[in-house]
Design a protein around this motif. Structure first.
Motif, PDB file in Angstrom:
ATOM      1  N   TYR B 335       0.918  -1.091  -0.092  1.00 51.44           N
ATOM      2  CA  TYR B 335       0.096   0.018  -0.020  1.00 51.44           C
ATOM      3  C   TYR B 335       0.951   1.175   0.113  1.00 51.44           C
ATOM      4  O   TYR B 335       0.980   1.808   0.933  1.00 51.44           O
ATOM      5  N   PRO B 336       1.553   1.477  -0.990  1.00 56.53           N
ATOM      6  CA  PRO B 336       2.400   2.537  -1.038  1.00 56.53           C
ATOM      7  C   PRO B 336       1.643   4.051  -1.394  1.00 56.53           C
ATOM      8  O   PRO B 336       2.296   5.270  -0.709  1.00 56.53           O
ATOM      9  N   THR B 337       0.566   3.985  -1.596  1.00 61.16           N
ATOM     10  CA  THR B 337      -0.251   5.376  -1.839  1.00 61.16           C
ATOM     11  C   THR B 337      -1.490   5.150  -1.123  1.00 61.16           C
ATOM     12  O   THR B 337      -2.121   6.348  -1.087  1.00 61.16           O
ATOM     13  N   VAL B 338      -1.983   4.406  -0.682  1.00 58.32           N
ATOM     14  CA  VAL B 338      -3.514   4.082  -0.074  1.00 58.32           C
ATOM     15  C   VAL B 338      -3.482   3.589   1.159  1.00 58.32           C
ATOM     16  O   VAL B 338      -2.710   2.628   1.420  1.00 58.32           O
ATOM     17  N   ASN B 339      -4.038   4.260   2.084  1.00 58.23           N
ATOM     18  CA  ASN B 339      -4.510   3.614   3.268  1.00 58.23           C
ATOM     19  C   ASN B 339      -5.207   2.193   3.215  1.00 58.23           C
ATOM     20  O   ASN B 339      -6.457   2.404   2.910  1.00 58.23           O
ATOM     21  N   PRO B 340      -4.627   0.985   3.656  1.00 59.98           N
ATOM     22  CA  PRO B 340      -5.480   0.122   3.520  1.00 59.98           C
ATOM     23  C   PRO B 340      -6.686  -0.202   4.389  1.00 59.98           C
ATOM     24  O   PRO B 340      -7.576  -0.869   4.079  1.00 59.98           O
ATOM     25  N   VAL B 341      -6.724   0.422   5.467  1.00 60.99           N
ATOM     26  CA  VAL B 341      -7.999   0.437   6.287  1.00 60.99           C
ATOM     27  C   VAL B 341      -9.173   1.579   5.785  1.00 60.99           C
ATOM     28  O   VAL B 341     -10.138   1.042   5.776  1.00 60.99           O
ATOM     29  N   GLN B 344      -8.448   5.568   1.628  1.00 58.73           N
ATOM     30  CA  GLN B 344      -8.033   6.755   1.045  1.00 58.73           C
ATOM     31  C   GLN B 344      -6.608   6.763   0.768  1.00 58.73           C
ATOM     32  O   GLN B 344      -5.779   6.190   1.238  1.00 58.73           O
ATOM     33  N   ALA B 345      -6.527   7.917  -0.174  1.00 60.91           N
ATOM     34  CA  ALA B 345      -5.005   8.157  -0.810  1.00 60.91           C
ATOM     35  C   ALA B 345      -4.129   8.664   0.537  1.00 60.91           C
ATOM     36  O   ALA B 345      -4.831   9.507   1.410  1.00 60.91           O
ATOM     37  N   LEU B 346      -3.078   8.175   0.856  1.00 57.50           N
ATOM     38  CA  LEU B 346      -2.227   8.622   1.797  1.00 57.50           C
ATOM     39  C   LEU B 346      -1.775  10.395   1.545  1.00 57.50           C
ATOM     40  O   LEU B 346      -1.419  10.528   0.299  1.00 57.50           O
ATOM     41  N   GLN B 347      -2.083  10.957   2.794  1.00 55.45           N
ATOM     42  CA  GLN B 347      -1.569  12.587   2.663  1.00 55.45           C
ATOM     43  C   GLN B 347      -0.824  12.608   3.933  1.00 55.45           C
ATOM     44  O   GLN B 347      -1.077  12.228   4.970  1.00 55.45           O
ATOM     45  N   PRO B 348       0.054  13.501   3.555  1.00 52.65           N
ATOM     46  CA  PRO B 348       1.035  13.709   4.888  1.00 52.65           C
ATOM     47  C   PRO B 348       0.277  14.727   5.580  1.00 52.65           C
ATOM     48  O   PRO B 348      -0.526  15.632   5.233  1.00 52.65           O
ATOM     49  N   THR B 349       0.705  14.585   6.865  1.00 55.73           N
ATOM     50  CA  THR B 349       0.197  15.432   7.993  1.00 55.73           C
ATOM     51  C   THR B 349       0.996  16.774   8.111  1.00 55.73           C
ATOM     52  O   THR B 349       2.272  16.732   8.200  1.00 55.73           O
ATOM     53  N   PRO B 350       0.405  18.023   7.502  1.00 52.90           N
ATOM     54  CA  PRO B 350       1.335  19.199   7.620  1.00 52.90           C
ATOM     55  C   PRO B 350       1.603  19.699   9.024  1.00 52.90           C
ATOM     56  O   PRO B 350       0.985  19.044  10.174  1.00 52.90           O
ATOM     57  N   PHE B 351       2.295  20.672   9.148  1.00 53.36           N
ATOM     58  CA  PHE B 351       2.336  21.372  10.548  1.00 53.36           C
ATOM     59  C   PHE B 351       1.061  22.564  10.463  1.00 53.36           C
ATOM     60  O   PHE B 351       0.965  23.187   9.720  1.00 53.36           O
ATOM     61  N   TYR B 352       0.151  22.009  11.470  1.00 49.16           N
ATOM     62  CA  TYR B 352      -1.231  22.766  11.642  1.00 49.16           C
ATOM     63  C   TYR B 352      -0.831  24.255  12.190  1.00 49.16           C
ATOM     64  O   TYR B 352      -0.241  24.195  13.167  1.00 49.16           O
ATOM     65  N   SER B 353      -1.449  25.139  11.573  1.00 49.59           N
ATOM     66  CA  SER B 353      -1.023  26.470  12.049  1.00 49.59           C
ATOM     67  C   SER B 353      -2.246  27.310  12.496  1.00 49.59           C
ATOM     68  O   SER B 353      -2.316  28.376  13.035  1.00 49.59           O
ATOM     69  N   THR B 354      -3.574  26.527  12.559  1.00 50.09           N
ATOM     70  CA  THR B 354      -4.713  27.323  13.077  1.00 50.09           C
ATOM     71  C   THR B 354      -5.365  26.426  14.130  1.00 50.09           C
ATOM     72  O   THR B 354      -5.075  25.257  14.418  1.00 50.09           O
ATOM     73  N   ILE B 355      -6.399  27.068  14.714  1.00 50.78           N
ATOM     74  CA  ILE B 355      -7.086  26.298  15.832  1.00 50.78           C
ATOM     75  C   ILE B 355      -8.222  25.194  15.271  1.00 50.78           C
ATOM     76  O   ILE B 355      -8.646  25.628  14.246  1.00 50.78           O
ATOM     77  N   SER B 356      -8.290  24.129  15.848  1.00 51.67           N
ATOM     78  CA  SER B 356      -9.023  23.168  14.974  1.00 51.67           C
ATOM     79  C   SER B 356     -10.585  23.381  15.622  1.00 51.67           C
ATOM     80  O   SER B 356     -10.799  24.403  16.647  1.00 51.67           O
ATOM     81  N   GLN B 357     -11.509  22.709  15.117  1.00 54.94           N
ATOM     82  CA  GLN B 357     -12.827  22.882  15.413  1.00 54.94           C
ATOM     83  C   GLN B 357     -13.150  22.204  16.832  1.00 54.94           C
ATOM     84  O   GLN B 357     -14.373  22.505  17.429  1.00 54.94           O
TER      85      GLN B 357
END
Lengths: 137, 534
Positions: B335-341, B344-357
């Motif tokens: 699964y180089p590009t897809v989350n097997p569970v 969905q396509a694998l996407q990196p977690t960025p550095f979050y710069s804002t408050i969440s919901q």
């Protein structure tokens, strides 16, 4: 004086009407949030009201066991619920790299009544909590 | 980078939280398992796990916690074993290192599951996979208000889970039952007996059960008697502590040093309520103009990764993090590009710069404060784990210097999607995390560069033992003083000899060397901290 009595009667009637919509148990009392409902905080949370809150929330979550703070809804109108931390044999939490979303309830006040509403899913279920006093946040 | 993206990515985990049957597939109308599914075994040939999912030796009856009928169908132990075999082969991070054992030869799925892992070791000689567990699903589904647990308000420091044990108080939550003045408890106190059972030597199951019951109360109002040896005392005394619902402050200690130039934050739990606390304290640090930060993660075992990302952003600031990856997760090579569970396509977690919901006090999208530091001092022990280590790795990935002061971190760059089958939830490592430079795999943890024994990834800093007799976050705290000293003169203090009540990794290593710690138990519950065996 008569006006005050009338006002009290109205409040009592409103609650009664709401209760009549309920189906025996609090947990099954699924109602709509009144249009004038505002985010609220609990005033004078006691053992009875805490017990009722826990019971309603537990039933809303299909009898799942939920641990709540003694001061639930006292400082915040939002209640975020997450999975209980499971400790591994090394004494460290097992699920330690997680992004699970929480289950969220919010407390509202409308008229003289206090409600909690589930807001994390599309059901938006609302529950009347009878034993608590609340004030606008 | 706002947080919405990540929460979209984690939809399946939401399902895991709200749905009793958890994730991992199965249960749908189109993949209802067939009880006549063959359980014949051919080495190296793996059927799809959905063929075996929910075929149970002892199907659960009634409804699950969502009110839905359990998906279980009458099957056999062999079906359950085959599910575990196929699921592991499909999603285990090191699936090619699992021995392909005939599932029909094992009469217990959990015994079979124990074997479905790599037996490889790390560079230090430790097991490569230390995180292979299972537990009752009903127990796994228990919920709590974020930041709240039924406890005394004590964090325990246990030196060895098997005899001879040593048990200390390492932290007391302010305002908790254990913080009551009348009890007179303090950090560093040793517990010698619980409800009359000898902590050091108890070696019967009944004795260990008593210890576990005392250490980890399950009900509010539950009381237990602890025999305490206070710091500096040789006279034990009995203390009765009553558990209650304790609300933990995830950022309970904040301080400044060097005339306000150095900020200090003791961060203890990556939970939902920590977001606002970190926002508040980092705002204060930013407004005060601190030029260095000591981030104390010594007891922070991890948690929500988005909190780790936000905190790393607040340390490094916008310029250093813009367009960079905080962490990217990798599954096995199928699964180089897809989350097997999730699919969905694998996407990196960025550095979050804002408050969440999920913030209680701040509007979603509010910009987080930043310190814009080019380096950070991080205090660590072997309880510094997972999401806390992700902060270290994430910052190193964007060339923020991490100066590590303390001892080697736990070494958990891994994660899993706990998966239910037939009433048992299984945890098997399915992914690891790498930083913007592609660095990860720190199974032996991160170690300050002058660490002598079994170091992990060596990074700048000082090897210093945590001293449970010191006050956390004060100049007398050896980790704090070492960080400040390093900041001033660039050198590390000479390692002090360990006083008796100092939790010392050396002591732990000694116990391991003498074979006092046996294989750690596989089955999890809330009270499996101790083991009776020598």
């Amino acid at each position: 004086m008569a006006l005050l009595r009338h006002f009290i009667n109205l409040i009592v009637m409103n609650r009664l009407v709401l209760l009549l919509f309920c189906c025996g148990s609090l947990a099954s009392c699924k109602i709509s949030l009144p249009a004038n409902a505002r985010p609220a905080l609990v005033v004078n949370l006691n053992e009875q009201s805490q017990h009722e809150l826990k019971q309603v929330i537990s039933k809303a979550l299909n009898e799942r066991n939920v641990t709540l703070a003694k001061q639930v809804f006292v400082d915040s109108h939002r209640l975020l619920i997450q999975r209980k931390t499971i400790m591994g044999p090394d004494g460290l939490p097992i699920q330690t790299r997680v992004d699970e979303e929480p289950i969220i309830f919010e407390l509202y006040k409308a008229g003289d009544s206090c409600y909690i509403k589930r807001v994390d899913n599309q059901s938006n279920e609302v529950y009347l909590i009878q034993s608590i006093e609340c004030r606008p946040r | 980078m706002s947080l919405n993206r990540t929460l979209t990515v984690s939809v399946i985990v939401v399902t895991a939280l709200l749905s009793f049957s958890g994730c991992g597939g199965g249960g749908g109308l189109n993949d209802t398992p067939d009880p006549s599914t063959s359980t014949s075994w051919t080495q190296g040939v793996f059927a799809d796990e959905s063929q075996f999912k929910n075929l149970c030796q002892s199907p659960r009856s009634g409804t699950d916690l969502n009110g839905d009928a359990f998906p279980d169908i009458q099957g056999t132990t062999a079906h359950e074993n085959h599910f575990l075999r196929s699921w592991s082969n499909n999603t285990y991070l090191w699936y090619s290192e699992i021995p392909d054992l005939n599932p029909n030869l094992y009469d217990s799925p959990t015994d079979y599951f124990a074997l479905l892992k790599t037996s490889a070791t790390t560079q230090s000689g430790s097991a490569k996979d230390n995180f292979h567990f299972y537990m009752d699903t009903a127990e796994y589904q228990q919920l709590t208000q974020s930041g709240v647990s039924v406890s005394y308000g004590i964090e325990w420091e246990l030196v060895s889970s098997t005899p001879p044990r040593e048990l200390y108080i390492r932290y007391i939550e302010p305002g908790s039952p254990a913080d009551a003045i009348a009890l007179g408890l303090s950090r560093g106190a040793q517990i010698t007996h619980i409800d009359g059972v000898d902590v050091e030597n108890a070696n019967t199951q009944a004795g260990v059960n008593t210890l576990n019951a005392g250490l980890f109360p399950s009900e509010s109002g539950e009381s237990h008697t602890f025999t305490v040896l206070d710091v500096g005392s040789v006279q034990p005394r009995d203390v009765v502590i009553q558990a209650s619902e304790v609300t933990y402050d995830p950022v309970p200690i904040v301080n400044t040093f060097a005339s306000g130039q150095v900020g200090y934050i003791f961060f203890n739990d990556h939970n939902f309520v920590s977001e606002d606390r970190l926002y508040e304290e980092m705002t204060a640090m930013s407004e005060a103009g601190v030029t260095d930060l000591i981030l104390d993660l010594r007891y922070n075992g991890g948690g929500l990764l988005y909190i780790a990302s936000q905190l790393a952003y607040m340390v490094a600031g916008d310029t250093a993090t813009s367009g960079k990856t905080f962490e990217e997760i990798r599954f096995n090579d199928k699964y180089p590009t897809v989350n097997p569970v999730t699919g969905q396509a694998l996407q990196p977690t960025p550095f979050y710069s804002t408050i969440s919901q999920y913030s209680d006090n701040y509007t979603q999208g509010t910009a987080l404060p930043t310190l814009n530091l080019s380096r950070v001092f991080i205090l660590s022990t072997d309880s510094t784990c997972s999401a806390s280590e992700a902060i270290i790795n994430g910052l190193r990935g964007i060339d923020i210097e991490v100066i590590l002061v303390g001892t080697t971190t736990c070494g958990k760059p891994y994660g899993f999607y706990p998966t239910d089958n037939c009433g048992t939830t299984y945890f098997t490592i399915q992914f690891d995390g790498i930083n913007d430079k592609g660095e990860g795999g720190y199974s032996d943890g991160f170690s300050p560069i002058n660490t002598v024994a079994t170091p992990g990834v060596l990074i700048t800093g000082c090897s210093v033992n945590d001293d449970l007799t010191s006050t956390l976050g004060e100049i007398s705290d050896p980790l704090v003083s070492a960080a400040l000293s390093y900041r001033t003169n660039g050198s590390c203090p000479v390692a002090a000899t360990s006083p008796k009540r100092t939790y010392s990794p050396t002591l732990k290593n000694k116990a391991e060397a003498e074979g006092l710690i046996l294989d750690l138990p596989l089955r999890l519950n809330q009270k499996i901290y101790l083991d009776p065996n020598r």
